[in-house]
Design a protein around this motif. Structure first.
Motif, PDB file in Angstrom:
ATOM      1  N   SER A 125     -30.517   8.545  10.580  1.00 55.98           N
ATOM      2  CA  SER A 125     -29.845   8.774   9.304  1.00 55.98           C
ATOM      3  C   SER A 125     -28.684   7.811   9.089  1.00 55.98           C
ATOM      4  CB  SER A 125     -29.383  10.228   9.173  1.00 55.98           C
ATOM      5  OG  SER A 125     -28.350  10.510  10.087  1.00 55.98           O
ATOM      6  N   GLU A 126     -28.221   7.159  10.131  1.00 53.31           N
ATOM      7  CA  GLU A 126     -27.217   6.096  10.014  1.00 53.31           C
ATOM      8  C   GLU A 126     -27.875   4.733   9.821  1.00 53.31           C
ATOM      9  OE1 GLU A 126     -23.778   5.871  10.113  1.00 53.31           O
ATOM     10  OE2 GLU A 126     -23.774   8.038   9.812  1.00 53.31           O
ATOM     11  N   LEU A 127     -28.900   4.449  10.606  1.00 50.61           N
ATOM     12  CA  LEU A 127     -29.505   3.116  10.601  1.00 50.61           C
ATOM     13  C   LEU A 127     -30.390   2.844   9.393  1.00 50.61           C
ATOM     14  CD1 LEU A 127     -30.439   2.696  14.375  1.00 50.61           C
ATOM     15  CD2 LEU A 127     -28.455   1.770  13.145  1.00 50.61           C
ATOM     16  N   LEU A 128     -31.130   3.838   8.917  1.00 48.35           N
ATOM     17  CA  LEU A 128     -32.040   3.622   7.796  1.00 48.35           C
ATOM     18  C   LEU A 128     -31.290   3.232   6.519  1.00 48.35           C
ATOM     19  CD1 LEU A 128     -34.941   3.555   6.746  1.00 48.35           C
ATOM     20  CD2 LEU A 128     -34.767   6.009   6.345  1.00 48.35           C
ATOM     21  N   PRO A 129     -30.272   3.990   6.096  1.00 47.03           N
ATOM     22  CA  PRO A 129     -29.538   3.555   4.895  1.00 47.03           C
ATOM     23  C   PRO A 129     -28.890   2.177   5.076  1.00 47.03           C
ATOM     24  CG  PRO A 129     -29.023   5.835   5.408  1.00 47.03           C
ATOM     25  CD  PRO A 129     -29.811   5.301   6.569  1.00 47.03           C
ATOM     26  N   ARG A 130     -28.411   1.889   6.269  1.00 42.60           N
ATOM     27  CA  ARG A 130     -27.801   0.588   6.533  1.00 42.60           C
ATOM     28  C   ARG A 130     -28.824  -0.539   6.350  1.00 42.60           C
ATOM     29  NH1 ARG A 130     -25.074   0.296  12.201  1.00 42.60           N
ATOM     30  NH2 ARG A 130     -24.326   2.293  11.461  1.00 42.60           N
ATOM     31  N   ALA A 131     -30.038  -0.332   6.861  1.00 40.78           N
ATOM     32  CA  ALA A 131     -31.095  -1.344   6.727  1.00 40.78           C
ATOM     33  C   ALA A 131     -31.492  -1.515   5.263  1.00 40.78           C
ATOM     34  CB  ALA A 131     -32.316  -0.952   7.567  1.00 40.78           C
ATOM     35  N   LEU A 132     -31.616  -0.419   4.534  1.00 35.12           N
ATOM     36  CA  LEU A 132     -31.991  -0.502   3.122  1.00 35.12           C
ATOM     37  C   LEU A 132     -30.881  -1.135   2.293  1.00 35.12           C
ATOM     38  CD1 LEU A 132     -33.835   2.909   2.701  1.00 35.12           C
ATOM     39  CD2 LEU A 132     -34.805   0.648   3.179  1.00 35.12           C
ATOM     40  N   ASP A 133     -29.636  -0.802   2.610  1.00 33.91           N
ATOM     41  CA  ASP A 133     -28.498  -1.422   1.930  1.00 33.91           C
ATOM     42  C   ASP A 133     -28.494  -2.930   2.153  1.00 33.91           C
ATOM     43  OD1 ASP A 133     -26.761  -0.078   0.239  1.00 33.91           O
ATOM     44  OD2 ASP A 133     -25.126   0.013   1.694  1.00 33.91           O
ATOM     45  N   ALA A 134     -28.746  -3.361   3.394  1.00 30.00           N
ATOM     46  CA  ALA A 134     -28.746  -4.793   3.712  1.00 30.00           C
ATOM     47  C   ALA A 134     -29.819  -5.519   2.904  1.00 30.00           C
ATOM     48  CB  ALA A 134     -28.957  -4.999   5.209  1.00 30.00           C
ATOM     49  N   GLN A 135     -31.008  -4.943   2.809  1.00 23.64           N
ATOM     50  CA  GLN A 135     -32.085  -5.570   2.038  1.00 23.64           C
ATOM     51  C   GLN A 135     -31.701  -5.680   0.572  1.00 23.64           C
ATOM     52  OE1 GLN A 135     -34.463  -3.332  -0.106  1.00 23.64           O
ATOM     53  NE2 GLN A 135     -34.946  -5.280  -1.054  1.00 23.64           N
ATOM     54  N   LEU A 136     -31.162  -4.615   0.003  1.00 22.04           N
ATOM     55  CA  LEU A 136     -30.807  -4.620  -1.418  1.00 22.04           C
ATOM     56  C   LEU A 136     -29.635  -5.555  -1.702  1.00 22.04           C
ATOM     57  CD1 LEU A 136     -31.324  -0.835  -2.071  1.00 22.04           C
ATOM     58  CD2 LEU A 136     -32.595  -2.692  -3.172  1.00 22.04           C
ATOM     59  N   GLN A 137     -28.674  -5.609  -0.801  1.00 21.68           N
ATOM     60  CA  GLN A 137     -27.559  -6.552  -0.964  1.00 21.68           C
ATOM     61  C   GLN A 137     -28.070  -7.989  -0.932  1.00 21.68           C
ATOM     62  OE1 GLN A 137     -24.370  -6.370  -1.679  1.00 21.68           O
ATOM     63  NE2 GLN A 137     -24.134  -4.160  -1.624  1.00 21.68           N
ATOM     64  N   ARG A 138     -28.944  -8.261   0.027  1.00 20.41           N
ATOM     65  CA  ARG A 138     -29.500  -9.616   0.183  1.00 20.41           C
ATOM     66  C   ARG A 138     -30.337 -10.016  -1.032  1.00 20.41           C
ATOM     67  NH1 ARG A 138     -32.463  -8.535   4.311  1.00 20.41           N
ATOM     68  NH2 ARG A 138     -34.358  -8.291   3.105  1.00 20.41           N
ATOM     69  N   ASP A 139     -31.198  -9.120  -1.491  1.00 19.57           N
ATOM     70  CA  ASP A 139     -32.148  -9.459  -2.546  1.00 19.57           C
ATOM     71  C   ASP A 139     -31.591  -9.343  -3.958  1.00 19.57           C
ATOM     72  OD1 ASP A 139     -33.883  -9.825  -0.453  1.00 19.57           O
ATOM     73  OD2 ASP A 139     -35.221  -8.166  -0.975  1.00 19.57           O
ATOM     74  N   ALA A 140     -30.595  -8.470  -4.158  1.00 19.75           N
ATOM     75  CA  ALA A 140     -30.141  -8.224  -5.535  1.00 19.75           C
ATOM     76  C   ALA A 140     -28.641  -8.010  -5.677  1.00 19.75           C
ATOM     77  CB  ALA A 140     -30.883  -7.012  -6.100  1.00 19.75           C
ATOM     78  N   GLY A 141     -27.898  -8.069  -4.580  1.00 17.70           N
ATOM     79  CA  GLY A 141     -26.475  -7.805  -4.673  1.00 17.70           C
ATOM     80  C   GLY A 141     -26.171  -6.380  -5.071  1.00 17.70           C
ATOM     81  N   LEU A 142     -27.054  -5.458  -4.680  1.00 15.17           N
ATOM     82  CA  LEU A 142     -26.938  -4.039  -5.033  1.00 15.17           C
ATOM     83  C   LEU A 142     -26.713  -3.187  -3.803  1.00 15.17           C
ATOM     84  CD1 LEU A 142     -29.997  -3.373  -7.379  1.00 15.17           C
ATOM     85  CD2 LEU A 142     -27.619  -2.991  -7.957  1.00 15.17           C
ATOM     86  N   THR A 143     -25.963  -2.109  -3.969  1.00 18.01           N
ATOM     87  CA  THR A 143     -25.914  -1.100  -2.916  1.00 18.01           C
ATOM     88  C   THR A 143     -27.143  -0.201  -3.064  1.00 18.01           C
ATOM     89  OG1 THR A 143     -24.714   0.491  -4.279  1.00 18.01           O
ATOM     90  CG2 THR A 143     -23.386  -1.055  -2.952  1.00 18.01           C
ATOM     91  N   HIS A 144     -27.458   0.509  -2.004  1.00 14.89           N
ATOM     92  CA  HIS A 144     -28.573   1.445  -2.078  1.00 14.89           C
ATOM     93  C   HIS A 144     -28.267   2.532  -3.105  1.00 14.89           C
ATOM     94  CE1 HIS A 144     -31.419   4.609  -0.633  1.00 14.89           C
ATOM     95  NE2 HIS A 144     -32.206   3.572  -0.730  1.00 14.89           N
ATOM     96  N   ALA A 145     -27.014   2.982  -3.170  1.00 14.35           N
ATOM     97  CA  ALA A 145     -26.632   4.020  -4.136  1.00 14.35           C
ATOM     98  C   ALA A 145     -26.862   3.539  -5.568  1.00 14.35           C
ATOM     99  CB  ALA A 145     -25.172   4.412  -3.928  1.00 14.35           C
TER     100      ALA A 145
END
Length: 165
Positions: free
Chosen positions: A21-41
């Motif tokens: 529950s810590e690592l999954l949101p972090r990984a998804l946040d990293a992908q979204l930041q990299r690809d679109a400059g977006l947070t997961h939220a």
């Protein structure tokens, strides 16, 4: 009263849940930041709007669906408004409620980002699992949700009125 401690299997499952529950949101946040400059939220807000009829939702409903407080959602929507991806409107139904509306530019962002996000979810969560493990995970999570919300008043249905990019 004697404490009912977790057995070894439960303790390992609990610790694995905490870590995931810590690592999954972090990984998804990293992908979204990299690809679109977006947070997961922020992406979840865009996704919840993209799935809504007319690509709009009342702010109260959107906060619930995005699992954000009203205050946090207001800040998230303000950032998305500044980028031209969301706009706020008064509800035409009653004139009292506020709506968040996904703009055409926001829809373009969702369509562009969604495939990479799905790939990231698949890689992080489902690729390490067999089909049987995925089914067991689904069943286990549904059982936990049912125990936490037996009358289904706090959960949000996901699916149904989905508009896919």
């Amino acid at each position: 009263m004697t404490a009912r401690w977790l057995d070894d299997t439960q303790q390992r499952a609990w610790r694995a849940w905490l870590t995931a529950s810590e690592l999954l949101p972090r990984a998804l946040d990293a992908q979204l930041q990299r690809d679109a400059g977006l947070t997961h939220a922020a992406y979840v807000v865009l996704a919840m709007l993209s799935e809504a009829p007319g690509r709009s939702r009342r702010m109260t409903d959107l906060a619930r669906r995005a699992n954000q407080s009203q205050s946090r959602l207001s800040h998230t929507v303000a950032r998305l408004e500044a980028r031209g991806w969301v706009r706020r409107e008064r509800s035409v139904d009653d004139g009292r409620g506020n709506l968040a509306v996904l703009t055409d530019a926001g829809w373009d962002v969702v369509r562009e980002v969604a495939p990479g996000h799905v790939d990231a979810v698949r890689a992080a969560l489902f690729d390490p699992l067999t089909a049987e493990q995925t089914a067991v995970l689904r069943d286990a999570l549904e059982a936990v949700v049912e125990a936490l919300d037996p009358d289904a008043t706090r959960r949000v249905a996901h699916g149904g009125d989905v508009e896919t990019p």
